[in-house]
Design an enzyme around this catalytic site. Structure first.
Site, PDB file in Angstrom:
ATOM      1  N   GLY A 195     -24.316  15.430  10.739  1.00  0.00           N
ATOM      2  CA  GLY A 195     -25.685  15.625  10.270  1.00  0.00           C
ATOM      3  C   GLY A 195     -25.821  16.891   9.457  1.00  0.00           C
ATOM      4  O   GLY A 195     -24.939  17.764   9.462  1.00  0.00           O
ATOM      5  N   GLY A 198     -29.157  22.165  10.823  1.00  0.00           N
ATOM      6  CA  GLY A 198     -30.485  22.299  11.406  1.00  0.00           C
ATOM      7  C   GLY A 198     -31.058  21.045  12.009  1.00  0.00           C
ATOM      8  O   GLY A 198     -32.208  21.041  12.453  1.00  0.00           O
ATOM      9  N   THR A 199     -30.281  19.957  12.045  1.00  0.00           N
ATOM     10  CA  THR A 199     -30.823  18.696  12.559  1.00  0.00           C
ATOM     11  C   THR A 199     -30.702  18.587  14.080  1.00  0.00           C
ATOM     12  O   THR A 199     -31.218  17.636  14.650  1.00  0.00           O
ATOM     13  CB  THR A 199     -30.102  17.504  11.902  1.00  0.00           C
ATOM     14  N   GLU A 418     -49.077  25.219 -15.500  1.00  0.00           N
ATOM     15  CA  GLU A 418     -49.232  24.446 -14.263  1.00  0.00           C
ATOM     16  C   GLU A 418     -50.276  23.348 -14.418  1.00  0.00           C
ATOM     17  O   GLU A 418     -50.168  22.292 -13.789  1.00  0.00           O
ATOM     18  CB  GLU A 418     -49.596  25.365 -13.097  1.00  0.00           C
TER      19      GLU A 418
END
Length: 637
Positions: A195, A198-199, A418
């Site tokens: 994975g 951080g999973t 923007e």
């Protein structure tokens, strides 16, 4: 060394030091001895200056009668005149047996050797403990987790239900092996957790340790690698020996790609230390000797670099994918992390989960922590929805740089840039809904436009890619249309657009070149990720690829220019609103595009849009010449 032996050594050293100090003090109090020859001694006796003497063998010690001084001399053996002379001059004589051992003097002489021995034992203990372990570098550094430590169970793990089911079966096999052995089943020898960082792979391993009532050893892949050749293989052997002694047990190796990479692909040749370590690991997992009852659980985020022999059945029988959580999984993870956190009545975890697409468990834990810090900074007792919104903006876009001085012209330029992104994102077909547009400097960006799709995405179509190109070109078109200039502020937009268009042509087959893949990435296993791209096409094909990339980008530019020309007044209104408010959400942008007006501006906490959801896409206008770091959330793949 046991505690009893260490205590004994301590007291021996203490007694020796005490005796040494006593001898030194006694020596300082004793008058200085005067060494005399035998003739001088006889002369002193004849002058009636000697009070008493003590004879030990052929050594004679005496005391002067006048000042109490001490004398010392040697007398001949079997010399009878000495005693006659001493008796004649009335000198007190004491005879001591020369065979009696003076324990104190011998101990004083032996103290240096005793202290040296104690120092050597102390240094050996120091070298074998702490971080040095000079005499045990071939031993495994695996840590055994005891049942008294704070447990993490499967209740503390959320968002990875499929992985939990796979691992729960391992736990059941350890608890009730007969249930599976009756049907001929055998326990898996290895489980590989795969994975993104951080999973929750390590958290799952800790949950296994908490759930299983068996010994649990944990070690990092880098703990096997040392500067000494053969140490890694020795540690692997010692690790499995410990496992056999404690079977059934679980051994967890974190970041196994440190030792499990492809053999023969490194710079160290066939005798590379990593290869020896890997070979020993392969033998221990499935060799001539059986390791029944020892289950190896490993975690990595680079399964592509692992050696095929390590991944075959019989070694790692199962591969458990620990993927990024979906919407439901993110909500469950937020519930776990906010279990001990006081939340306000307006907090909706489902809304936060929809607004944090692509976040892993560690990202969501960081989001909750940032929100708690913001609330504590404001001296509030609960965390509100506004705190989560501010924390989300901080995590995704960076900290607001309010102290940065921006000229009016530069601020106006950023607002129109923007605004161009916002108008195009709101009107182009197949684009993700606009979530927020801001001209507040954050991190390394001067402005940002965020898009959030309404649901999780597992695919990426050509129409969506072309819409993404159009949105990216909206900023450059607005610069040219309203500011009559081309600035370096669109550098990141151009870079993203070029990369996306090239992938559409070379990888995804979304151009007139057809469904053909061009270029293969070369990867050196021990040098990191792809460092070059193999060119497997001709010069003519390269020219065609460049033409197709240019055509895709120019198509996006043309579509963006048409939208901005058609909604010129709306773009101006959005830019002016940004100059006044600095932040607009998707609904406010739609209101201005449809010809509506916004309510009177009152500085409040940043609004949130609960109707939006999923994968974040951001168009950033960086400072000139600076490319911002990648934001949280998946990019088109």
């Amino acid at each position: 060394m046991s505690s009893t032996v260490k205590t004994a050594v301590f007291w021996v050293v203490l007694i020796c030091v005490a005796v040494l100090l006593w001898a030194v003090v006694k020596q300082t109090k004793t008058p200085k001895e005067q060494a005399l020859t035998f003739s001088q001694f006889i002369h002193e006796v004849e002058q009636d200056r000697v009070k008493n003497v003590t004879i030990t063998g052929n050594e004679l010690r005496g005391t002067f009668s006048k000042d109490g001084g001490v004398l010392r001399t040697l007398i001949p053996v079997n010399y009878p005149d000495v005693f006659n002379i001493l008796r004649q001059y009335k000198v007190d004589v004491e005879i001591k047996d020369s065979s009696s051992v003076n324990f104190v003097s011998i101990l004083i002489q032996a103290i240096p050797f005793i202290l040296l021995l104690a120092f050597w034992i102390f240094m050996m203990r120091q070298m074998q403990s702490g971080g040095n372990k000079a005499l045990s570098f071939g031993k495994s550094r695996a840590r055994l987790h005891s049942s008294q430590q704070k447990k993490v169970t499967f209740k503390d793990v959320a968002g990875v239900d499929e992985a939990k089911e796979e691992l729960q079966e391992i736990i059941e096999f350890l608890r009730e092996p007969q249930k599976f052995q009756k049907l001929g089943g055998r326990i898996p020898k290895g489980v590989l957790l795969i994975g993104s960082p951080g999973t929750g792979k390590t958290l799952l391993a800790r949950a296994i340790a908490g759930e299983a009532n068996v010994p649990f050893f944990s070690i990092s892949g880098s703990d096997f690698v040392e500067m000494f050749v053969g140490v890694g293989a020795s540690r692997v052997r010692d690790l499995f020996e410990q496992g056999k002694k404690n079977a059934p047990c679980i051994v967890f190796i974190d970041e196994i790609d440190a030792v499990g990479r492809h053999r023969g692909a490194g710079l160290g040749g066939g005798h590379d230390e990593r290869e020896q370590t890997l070979n020993q690991l392969l033998v221990e997992m499935d060799g001539f000797e059986s390791n029944e009852g020892v289950i190896l659980v490993a975690a990595t985020n680079r399964p592509d670099v692992l050696d095929p022999a390590l991944l075959r059945p019989g070694r790692f029988d199962r591969r458990v994918v620990v993927d990024r959580p979906d919407l439901r999984g993110r909500e469950q993870i937020l519930k776990v992390h906010t279990k001990k956190t006081p939340l306000g009545d307006d907090v909706e975890l489902n809304v936060i989960a929809r607004g944090t697409p692509g976040f892993a468990g560690a990202d969501l834990a960081n989001l909750v922590n940032e929100a708690a810090l913001l609330a504590a900074r404001q001296n509030r007792k609960v965390i509100t929805m506004a705190d989560f919104e501010l924390a989300k903006d901080k995590v995704m876009m960076g900290v607001e740089r309010k102290s940065r001085v921006i000229s009016d012209d530069e601020k106006k330029h950023t607002a129109y840039h923007e605004a161009g992104h916002a108008v195009v994102a709101s009107l182009v077909a197949h684009a993700d809904p606009l979530h927020k547009v801001s001209i507040i400097p954050r991190g390394m960006a001067l402005g940002v436009t965020m898009q959030l799709p309404t649901q999780d995405k597992v695919d990426f179509t050509k129409e969506q890619a072309e819409a993404r190109l159009t949105v990216l070109m909206g900023g450059r078109v607005a610069d040219e249309t309203f500011m009559s200039m081309k600035s370096a502020g669109a550098s990141n937009d151009i870079e993203q657009a070029t990369d996306l268009a090239r992938r559409m042509v070379c990888e995804w087959g979304m151009s007139e070149m057809g469904p053909v893949s061009y270029g293969k990435r070369e990867e050196q296993i021990f040098l990191g990720r792809e460092i070059a791209q193999h060119r497997d096409y001709s010069e003519t094909t390269a020219i065609s690829i460049d033409q197709q990339v240019r055509a895709l980008i120019e198509g996006g530019y043309s579509r963006a220019k048409k939208i901005i020309d058609d909604y010129r007044e709306a773009t101006i209104l959005i830019a002016e609103a940004l100059l006044e408010r600095e932040v607009l959400d998707g609904n406010e942008v739609k209101t201005l595009i449809n010809g509506g007006t916004l309510p009177v501006f009152k500085p409040l906490t940043p609004p949130h849009n609960p109707d939006q959801g999923q994968t974040v896409q951001q168009v950033i206008r960086p400072a000139s010449g600076i490319t911002p770091p990648p934001m949280a959330g998946p990019q088109p793949a």
